[in-house]
Design a protein around this motif. Structure first.
Motif, PDB file in Angstrom:
ATOM      1  N   GLU A  42      14.525  40.574   9.923  1.00 35.50           N
ATOM      2  CA  GLU A  42      13.597  39.870   9.035  1.00 35.50           C
ATOM      3  C   GLU A  42      13.877  38.366   9.042  1.00 35.50           C
ATOM      4  N   LEU A  43      15.145  38.010   8.916  1.00 35.60           N
ATOM      5  CA  LEU A  43      15.504  36.585   8.921  1.00 35.60           C
ATOM      6  C   LEU A  43      15.141  35.938  10.252  1.00 35.60           C
ATOM      7  N   MET A  44      15.410  36.628  11.344  1.00 38.48           N
ATOM      8  CA  MET A  44      15.118  36.090  12.666  1.00 38.48           C
ATOM      9  C   MET A  44      13.623  35.821  12.836  1.00 38.48           C
ATOM     10  N   ASN A  45      12.802  36.794  12.506  1.00 38.78           N
ATOM     11  CA  ASN A  45      11.356  36.626  12.678  1.00 38.78           C
ATOM     12  C   ASN A  45      10.795  35.559  11.745  1.00 38.78           C
ATOM     13  N   ASP A  46      11.224  35.570  10.491  1.00 36.63           N
ATOM     14  CA  ASP A  46      10.716  34.581   9.529  1.00 36.63           C
ATOM     15  C   ASP A  46      11.191  33.177   9.867  1.00 36.63           C
ATOM     16  N   PHE A  47      12.432  33.053  10.337  1.00 33.90           N
ATOM     17  CA  PHE A  47      12.948  31.728  10.698  1.00 33.90           C
ATOM     18  C   PHE A  47      12.216  31.179  11.920  1.00 33.90           C
ATOM     19  N   ARG A  48      11.968  32.037  12.911  1.00 31.43           N
ATOM     20  CA  ARG A  48      11.217  31.595  14.092  1.00 31.43           C
ATOM     21  C   ARG A  48       9.818  31.116  13.679  1.00 31.43           C
ATOM     22  N   ASP A  49       9.163  31.852  12.788  1.00 29.57           N
ATOM     23  CA  ASP A  49       7.840  31.441  12.303  1.00 29.57           C
ATOM     24  C   ASP A  49       7.913  30.092  11.586  1.00 29.57           C
ATOM     25  N   LEU A  50       8.930  29.915  10.754  1.00 26.92           N
ATOM     26  CA  LEU A  50       9.098  28.647  10.037  1.00 26.92           C
ATOM     27  C   LEU A  50       9.274  27.494  11.016  1.00 26.92           C
ATOM     28  N   LEU A  51      10.161  27.660  11.991  1.00 24.78           N
ATOM     29  CA  LEU A  51      10.375  26.575  12.953  1.00 24.78           C
ATOM     30  C   LEU A  51       9.117  26.282  13.761  1.00 24.78           C
ATOM     31  N   ASN A  52       8.373  27.305  14.133  1.00 29.59           N
ATOM     32  CA  ASN A  52       7.116  27.070  14.849  1.00 29.59           C
ATOM     33  C   ASN A  52       6.154  26.244  13.999  1.00 29.59           C
ATOM     34  N   ASP A  53       6.065  26.549  12.707  1.00 29.46           N
ATOM     35  CA  ASP A  53       5.217  25.757  11.804  1.00 29.46           C
ATOM     36  C   ASP A  53       5.698  24.308  11.723  1.00 29.46           C
ATOM     37  N   LEU A  54       7.012  24.120  11.626  1.00 29.86           N
ATOM     38  CA  LEU A  54       7.552  22.761  11.514  1.00 29.86           C
ATOM     39  C   LEU A  54       7.353  21.971  12.802  1.00 29.86           C
ATOM     40  N   ILE A  55       7.472  22.632  13.950  1.00 27.73           N
ATOM     41  CA  ILE A  55       7.226  21.965  15.235  1.00 27.73           C
ATOM     42  C   ILE A  55       5.798  21.448  15.292  1.00 27.73           C
ATOM     43  N   ASP A  56       4.855  22.241  14.785  1.00 23.00           N
ATOM     44  CA  ASP A  56       3.450  21.837  14.801  1.00 23.00           C
ATOM     45  C   ASP A  56       3.186  20.638  13.899  1.00 23.00           C
ATOM     46  N   LYS A  57       3.959  20.488  12.837  1.00 21.88           N
ATOM     47  CA  LYS A  57       3.707  19.440  11.841  1.00 21.88           C
ATOM     48  C   LYS A  57       4.507  18.164  12.038  1.00 21.88           C
ATOM     49  N   TYR A  58       5.688  18.264  12.647  1.00 19.31           N
ATOM     50  CA  TYR A  58       6.595  17.119  12.702  1.00 19.31           C
ATOM     51  C   TYR A  58       7.068  16.865  14.120  1.00 19.31           C
ATOM     52  N   GLU A  59       6.986  15.598  14.512  1.00 18.34           N
ATOM     53  CA  GLU A  59       7.464  15.198  15.832  1.00 18.34           C
ATOM     54  C   GLU A  59       8.979  15.024  15.797  1.00 18.34           C
ATOM     55  N   ASP A  60       9.576  15.136  16.951  1.00 17.11           N
ATOM     56  CA  ASP A  60      11.011  14.865  17.109  1.00 17.11           C
ATOM     57  C   ASP A  60      11.876  15.625  16.120  1.00 17.11           C
ATOM     58  N   LEU A  61      11.615  16.902  15.962  1.00 23.40           N
ATOM     59  CA  LEU A  61      12.409  17.735  15.066  1.00 23.40           C
ATOM     60  C   LEU A  61      13.799  17.942  15.668  1.00 23.40           C
ATOM     61  N   LYS A  62      14.815  17.624  14.883  1.00 21.71           N
ATOM     62  CA  LYS A  62      16.207  17.873  15.272  1.00 21.71           C
ATOM     63  C   LYS A  62      16.867  18.634  14.138  1.00 21.71           C
ATOM     64  N   VAL A  63      17.795  19.503  14.498  1.00 25.49           N
ATOM     65  CA  VAL A  63      18.382  20.428  13.538  1.00 25.49           C
ATOM     66  C   VAL A  63      19.896  20.240  13.467  1.00 25.49           C
TER      67      VAL A  63
END
Length: 160
Positions: A42-63
């Motif tokens: 559950e965490l893996m799938n939800d986290f991947r979805d979250l990061l995909n959303d953030l990639i779409d909204k924000y340039e130069d995402l670094k973690v």
């Protein structure tokens, strides 16, 4: 955007800051499943979805991710290591640059004390970023990890 991430065996907390230190937002993915494997998936799938959303909204995402902390219970330490590893794998799959940071390192750099207590971190995060009181502690930690990331990026750019 710099995304600070603090995880546990049941949740992944993220706080994003602009490179000027201003708060962009906070996000968490959680699982309440008592089954470890189901919770991990559950965490893996939800986290991947979250990061995909953030990639779409924000340039130069670094973690910037807090490294595994060693807990007296070895099973919990192992499960936490699995979560941190999963975060690394997802970042790699999505092409997101990431750094793993020991908790004493970011605490010393950001709060001024490598052994800073939860209350010190919370007070700092509320004052620095305007986070509200009463959040999960991991949000305060993630915000400080994000600030650590901003400072780290700034130092790296100065060295180039």
């Amino acid at each position: 955007m710099i995304l600070g991430i603090d995880s546990s065996t049941k949740a992944i907390h993220c706080v994003g800051l602009r490179k000027n230190g201003k708060l962009v937002g906070k996000w968490a993915v959680r699982s309440k499943s008592p089954d470890t494997l189901k919770r991990y998936n559950e965490l893996m799938n939800d986290f991947r979805d979250l990061l995909n959303d953030l990639i779409d909204k924000y340039e130069d995402l670094k973690v910037y991710v807090e490294d595994v902390i060693y807990i007296q219970n070895p099973i919990t330490t192992i499960n936490l290591a699995k979560i941190v590893s999963m975060i690394q794998v997802i970042c790699t799959e999505l092409g997101i640059e990431y750094n793993i940071v020991m908790n004493r390192t970011w605490k010393k750099e950001v709060v001024g004390n490598g052994a800073a207590k939860k209350e010190d971190i919370k007070k700092f995060a509320i004052r620095q970023f305007g986070l509200e009181d009463g959040l999960d502690q991991d949000f305060y930690d993630a915000s400080c990890l994000s600030l650590y990331g901003i400072r780290h990026e700034s130092k790296s750019n100065m060295e180039k």
